[in-house]
Design an enzyme around this catalytic site. Structure first.
Site, PDB file in Angstrom:
ATOM      1  N   HIS A 156      37.451  25.632  25.214  1.00 16.05           N
ATOM      2  CA  HIS A 156      36.098  25.287  24.756  1.00 16.05           C
ATOM      3  C   HIS A 156      35.111  26.150  25.554  1.00 16.05           C
ATOM      4  O   HIS A 156      34.206  25.643  26.202  1.00 16.05           O
ATOM      5  CB  HIS A 156      35.744  23.826  24.970  1.00 16.05           C
ATOM      6  CG  HIS A 156      36.898  22.888  24.814  1.00 16.05           C
ATOM      7  ND1 HIS A 156      37.334  22.455  23.591  1.00 16.05           N
ATOM      8  CD2 HIS A 156      37.744  22.334  25.738  1.00 16.05           C
ATOM      9  CE1 HIS A 156      38.369  21.653  23.760  1.00 16.05           C
ATOM     10  NE2 HIS A 156      38.657  21.572  25.045  1.00 16.05           N
ATOM     11  N   SER A 276      25.359  50.652  12.486  1.00 20.17           N
ATOM     12  CA  SER A 276      24.714  49.882  11.429  1.00 20.17           C
ATOM     13  C   SER A 276      23.756  50.814  10.698  1.00 20.17           C
ATOM     14  O   SER A 276      23.144  51.698  11.298  1.00 20.17           O
ATOM     15  CB  SER A 276      23.959  48.720  12.070  1.00 20.17           C
ATOM     16  OG  SER A 276      22.889  48.331  11.239  1.00 20.17           O
ATOM     17  N   LYS A 282      22.959  49.499  17.120  1.00 21.59           N
ATOM     18  CA  LYS A 282      24.225  48.778  16.971  1.00 21.59           C
ATOM     19  C   LYS A 282      25.471  49.636  16.831  1.00 21.59           C
ATOM     20  O   LYS A 282      25.461  50.697  16.232  1.00 21.59           O
ATOM     21  CB  LYS A 282      24.151  47.823  15.777  1.00 21.59           C
ATOM     22  CG  LYS A 282      23.561  46.487  16.191  1.00 21.59           C
ATOM     23  CD  LYS A 282      23.571  45.480  15.069  1.00 21.59           C
ATOM     24  CE  LYS A 282      24.923  44.908  14.786  1.00 21.59           C
ATOM     25  NZ  LYS A 282      25.387  44.014  15.855  1.00 21.59           N
ATOM     26  N   GLU A 289      37.341  43.648  13.176  1.00 27.55           N
ATOM     27  CA  GLU A 289      36.884  42.724  12.122  1.00 27.55           C
ATOM     28  C   GLU A 289      37.769  42.857  10.883  1.00 27.55           C
ATOM     29  O   GLU A 289      38.126  41.875  10.237  1.00 27.55           O
ATOM     30  CB  GLU A 289      35.421  42.991  11.769  1.00 27.55           C
ATOM     31  CG  GLU A 289      34.470  42.476  12.850  1.00 27.55           C
ATOM     32  CD  GLU A 289      33.000  42.825  12.589  1.00 27.55           C
ATOM     33  OE1 GLU A 289      32.698  43.467  11.555  1.00 27.55           O
ATOM     34  OE2 GLU A 289      32.168  42.461  13.433  1.00 27.55           O
TER      35      GLU A 289
END
Ligand code: ARG
Length: 464
Positions: A156, A276, A282, A289
């Site tokens: 967590h 990007s 970016k 991904e």
């Protein structure tokens, strides 16, 4: 409608149905397995006196020529032959004439496709296994360099300090289990379908042991009807690939986080990122991904075949033709994914300073104070837990991490700690906290090193 129009419609319909029925446009992938199986079958038929030596030789030479034509790109695949089995046989007969027509004696496309597809799955299981061994080796090598590098261990999110090598070994374990999954399914499925014929065997005097041996299987399968309709081997490789992709997806998710501007734990080579189109600052982690995203399609292939199989009455039904595209797709996806991930891990730059600095957020060594009170002062754990909470609150009020508190600050945070030994400072040190976890399978550098040694032995036992 005019007669002419009617005819055009009929032709179009015929063309659509041919396309609908055919598998040639995808099962041509199985050409080498099909030819291998046919050569073994013809040799066995010759041994059994079904084919003459001359006929068998003509068939074998002819099949090798078909193989050459396919591999040189000179073979025209058309809908005129609906699948790879028909395509190879009809070209063979074009080349060698009459003997070509004898090849299909004592065989059905049902056992032929089961054999071809199983050979494909078996070959791929071995090559994917070899790739996984390399991947495990890569993770172990990175682990070996970072057994002292601290990284916040997450459960967590922020929890306890680990060493980065230990974190890498978690993935080495996952990919080792994947390796073993491919290995055990290979063993379980290494049985020869050839000679099962359509579903019930054949009256011809065949020798299934002979073709089995020629094709490298362990033994012939024992029930013809089960064999022609069994696709468990295909489901198993789909499951193995899905699980492996799930592991690839999990490390990819970590790479996305670790390489983010916020974390900066690792830097991936620029090839694995793109810019990007709108935000000039970016660098997007496209490759991890995509690895994560492709996992979805691979799961889909598993569910599709499970669904195709669930309602099938015995034995072979044409539904089963739907078994191949998903397997080809999953195999290609996992092959490229493992090789890309391997390069990403090999070439990533580990930012030790950033990782270690991140350990100073979130009081990662708080459990060590509670453990100290249990071990040294014989306090019940729950009491120690609440006292430690007071120390954490104190650290928060001072805007410090628990590992940065002075002995006075610790002593003043709770009545129960006013006489606590100065050695507690050492216990709260992050590196000491990591190294204190010496239990079997724990994160201490020593345990990690033991685990690395075990992996090295295992890799060596696998021929490395
Ligand atoms: N193209 C078929 C498949 O992929 C081969 C087996 C066809 N058998 C048959 N009896 N129609 O499953």
């Amino acid at each position: 409608m005019s007669n002419q129009n009617n005819q055009i419609l009929k032709n179009t319909n015929a063309q659509i149905l041919d396309e609908f029925n055919a598998s040639i446009m995808f099962d041509k992938e199985l050409y080498s397995q099909d030819i291998r199986g046919s050569i073994a079958h013809s040799q066995m038929l010759c041994e059994q006196g079904v084919l003459t030596k001359e006929e068998q030789e003509a068939i074998e030479q002819g099949l090798l020529q078909v193989k050459k034509e396919i591999e040189s790109g000179n073979f025209e695949f058309t809908l005129a032959t609906e699948d790879i089995h028909m395509a190879v046989e009809s070209r063979l007969t074009e080349i060698i004439g009459e003997p070509g027509k004898k090849l299909h004696t004592a065989r059905s496309r049902n056992d032929q496709v089961a054999t071809d597809f199983r050979l494909y799955v078996q070959e791929k299981s071995l090559s994917i296994k070899a790739q996984l061994k390399e991947l495990v080796d890569t993770f172990v090598n990175v682990a070996n360099k970072h057994t002292e590098t601290l990284i916040p261990g997450m459960t967590h999110l922020h929890a306890q300090p680990l060493n980065f090598g230990y974190h890498m070994l978690a993935y080495a374990n996952m990919f080792k289990r994947d390796f073993q999954r491919f290995e055990s399914s290979y063993e379980r499925n290494n049985y020869s379908p050839l000679g099962s014929a359509a579903l019930a065997g054949t009256p011809h005097n065949i020798d299934r042991n002979s073709t089995c041996e020629k094709l490298g299987f362990t033994a012939p399968t024992s029930h013809a009807m089960d064999t022609v309709s069994d696709r468990d081997f295909a489901l198993e490789i789909l499951f193995n690939i899905s699980t492996c992709m799930m592991h690839i997806s999990r490390i990819s998710e970590e790479l996305v986080t670790w390489s983010s501007y916020e974390f900066q734990f690792v830097r991936m080579s620029d090839e694995y990122a793109t810019t990007s189109s709108i935000m000039p600052q970016k660098k997007n982690p496209d490759v991890p991904e995509l690895l994560r995203g492709k996992t979805g399609r691979v799961y889909g292939n598993l569910i599709s075949l499970l669904t195709v199989m669930k309602g099938l009455p015995l034995a072979y039904n044409k539904d089963t033709q739907e078994d191949k595209e998903g397997v080809f797709d999953s195999v290609k996806t996992v092959e490229i994914s493992i090789s890309i991930l391997n390069e990403v891990i090999k070439t990533m730059i580990v930012n030790v300073d950033k990782m270690e600095a991140a350990c100073k957020i979130g009081h990662l060594s708080a459990t060590d104070l509670a453990d100290y009170l249990v071990q040294k002062q014989d306090m019940p754990f729950r009491t120690a837990y609440y006292i430690t909470k007071d120390v954490v609150a104190k650290a928060n009020s001072l805007n410090k991490d628990i590992s940065e508190l002075t002995i006075d600050e610790i002593r003043s945070s709770s009545e129960e700690l006013k006489d606590i030994n100065e050695e507690i400072i050492m216990y709260l040190d992050l590196r000491n906290s990591m190294n204190a976890r010496t239990s079997l399978g724990g994160t201490s550098t020593k345990q990690t090193q033991n685990q690395i040694d075990d992996f090295k032995n295992w890799l060596e036992s696998q021929g490395k």
